[in-house]
Scaffold this active site. Structure first.
Site, short mmCIF file in Angstrom:
data_model
loop_
_atom_site.label_atom_id
_atom_site.label_comp_id
_atom_site.label_asym_id
_atom_site.label_seq_id
_atom_site.Cartn_x
_atom_site.Cartn_y
_atom_site.Cartn_z
CG HIS A 14 -37.73 121.50 58.23
ND1 HIS A 14 -36.90 122.71 59.34
CD2 HIS A 14 -37.92 122.25 57.23
CE1 HIS A 14 -37.33 123.43 58.92
NE2 HIS A 14 -37.67 123.30 57.62
CG HIS A 16 -39.97 125.35 53.11
ND1 HIS A 16 -40.18 125.84 53.98
CD2 HIS A 16 -38.43 124.47 53.96
CE1 HIS A 16 -39.71 126.28 54.98
NE2 HIS A 16 -38.13 125.11 55.08
CG HIS A 194 -37.84 127.62 59.53
ND1 HIS A 194 -38.94 126.90 59.74
CD2 HIS A 194 -36.63 127.28 58.55
CE1 HIS A 194 -38.69 126.73 58.80
NE2 HIS A 194 -37.57 126.15 57.76
CD GLU A 197 -31.81 127.81 58.83
OE1 GLU A 197 -32.61 128.61 58.34
OE2 GLU A 197 -31.89 126.98 57.55
CG ASP A 275 -35.61 122.90 54.30
OD1 ASP A 275 -36.90 123.56 54.97
OD2 ASP A 275 -33.97 123.56 55.04
CG ASP A 276 -36.31 124.19 50.93
OD1 ASP A 276 -37.02 124.92 50.95
OD2 ASP A 276 -35.71 124.66 52.34
#
Ligand code: HPA
Ligand code: ZN
Length: 334
Positions: A14, A16, A194, A197, A275-276
């Protein structure tokens, strides 16, 4: 524990790629491409990263992506992430990209895919890191826009293993994209989304039933429906959990309250991911460390996150076997 975590072989599911844009590279690309950005220095960019929820992050994140113009920019972005993978002993990564963030600005689909893919190929040869690409649809945009994006992806089918669904979950539930995902399945893409969340447990259920996903991204709000949790355990449906993201976007108040260790002990196929990372303050090892610092976990439990990620990945059974052996061997000598 820190050394154990750093050296543990890991798989990321996961991530991005646009979320790996570090402020320094953002500045470099802004200068190179003569794009104005509303910050005076990389430090000022970092100071702006105070989020109150998912939307407050997305507004800044989409703005940051404006500096990505040429194929080389997408290569540089991806290569910088892969070097961080090497540092964190990430052996395999399944990477999201958001084509609509770029095509809406007039950047060609192929510019994005080719730049990212060239870095992935180089990483396989030079760093021994394997990868897959997952194309996400922006759920705040229309079904029609997603369908057009799916059409654009068809000539690149050999470079994209799956479709995903990201951006603003509230108000854009999985059912909005049921027809898009049905078409993606027809074209033999795998699928993730997603869900759960910021949105309710029902979104997790509908991602499974209506979008027929192989994995759920985040999914931490599944605990609001005990029957769903039982089903996730029984089916080994993977959840790609992102602890530092959840903290930064205030999905949880503090790391002690995060449910990922509890879910692991209940027998869910949970994995840890970043994630980011450029926006949320940490890459893979940082996420493992944040969990280990807030919860009394054993080394075996930390290794189980890696084993779960291997199980949940889109690699061949032979590759799964090979990576599982790498983790097992590491635990035996740790
Ligand atoms: N949620 C939804 N959309 C996103 C995220 C996320 O955590 N990161 C990047 N796009
Ligand atoms: Zn995400």
């Amino acid at each position: 524990m820190k050394q154990f975590i750093e050296q543990l072989p890991k798989v990321e599911l996961h991530l991005h790629i646009e979320g790996t844009l570090e402020p320094e590279l953002m500045f470099e690309l802004a200068t190179r491409n003569q794009i104005a950005i509303p910050y005076a220095s990389p430090n000022e960019v970092r100071e702006a990263y105070q989020f109150s929820n998912l939307q407050s992050f997305l507004d800044i994140y989409y703005q940051g992506a404006n500096v990505l113009i040429h194929e080389q920019d997408f290569f540089d972005l991806t290569w910088a992430y892969l070097l961080r993978c090497q540092q964190d002993n990430v052996l395999h990564s399944e990477i999201f990209f958001d084509p609509q963030t770029h095509t809406a600005r007039g950047i060609a689909f192929e510019t994005v895919v080719n730049g990212i893919h060239r870095a992935l190929t180089q990483a396989k040869h030079e760093l021994g890191i394997s990868s897959q690409l997952i194309m996400c649809f922006l759920r705040h945009l229309s079904e029609e826009d997603a369908l057009a994006t799916l059409e654009q992806a068809l000539p690149f089918k050999d470079k994209i293993i799956a479709v995903g669904l990201d951006s603003s979950e509230q108000g854009n539930p999985p059912e909005k994209f049921a027809r898009v995902f049905a078409k993606a399945h027809e074209a033999s893409f795998l699928a993730v989304a997603h869900a759960g969340e910021e949105g309710p447990a029902l979104n997790v259920k509908n991602a499974m039933e209506l979008l027929k996903v192989q994995r759920v991204d985040h999914g931490v709000r599944c605990v609001e429906d005990p029957a769903l949790v039982a089903r996730l355990i029984q089916s080994r449906m993977p959840l790609t959990v992102c602890p530092l993201s959840n903290l930064k976007l205030k999905v949880v108040e503090n790391m002690e309250q995060h449910n990922v260790v509890d879910l692991l002990r209940q027998g869910l196929c949970v994995t840890l991911n970043s994630d980011d990372p450029a926006y949320f303050g940490g890459y893979m090892s940082d996420n493992f460390l944040a969990v280990a610092n807030a919860h009394p976990v054993t080394k075996q439990e930390l290794a189980q996150f890696s084993l779960n990620a291997i199980e949940a990945s889109f690699i061949s059974p032979e590759e799964k076997q090979r990576l599982t052996e790498r983790v097992s061997q590491f635990i035996r000598q740790a």
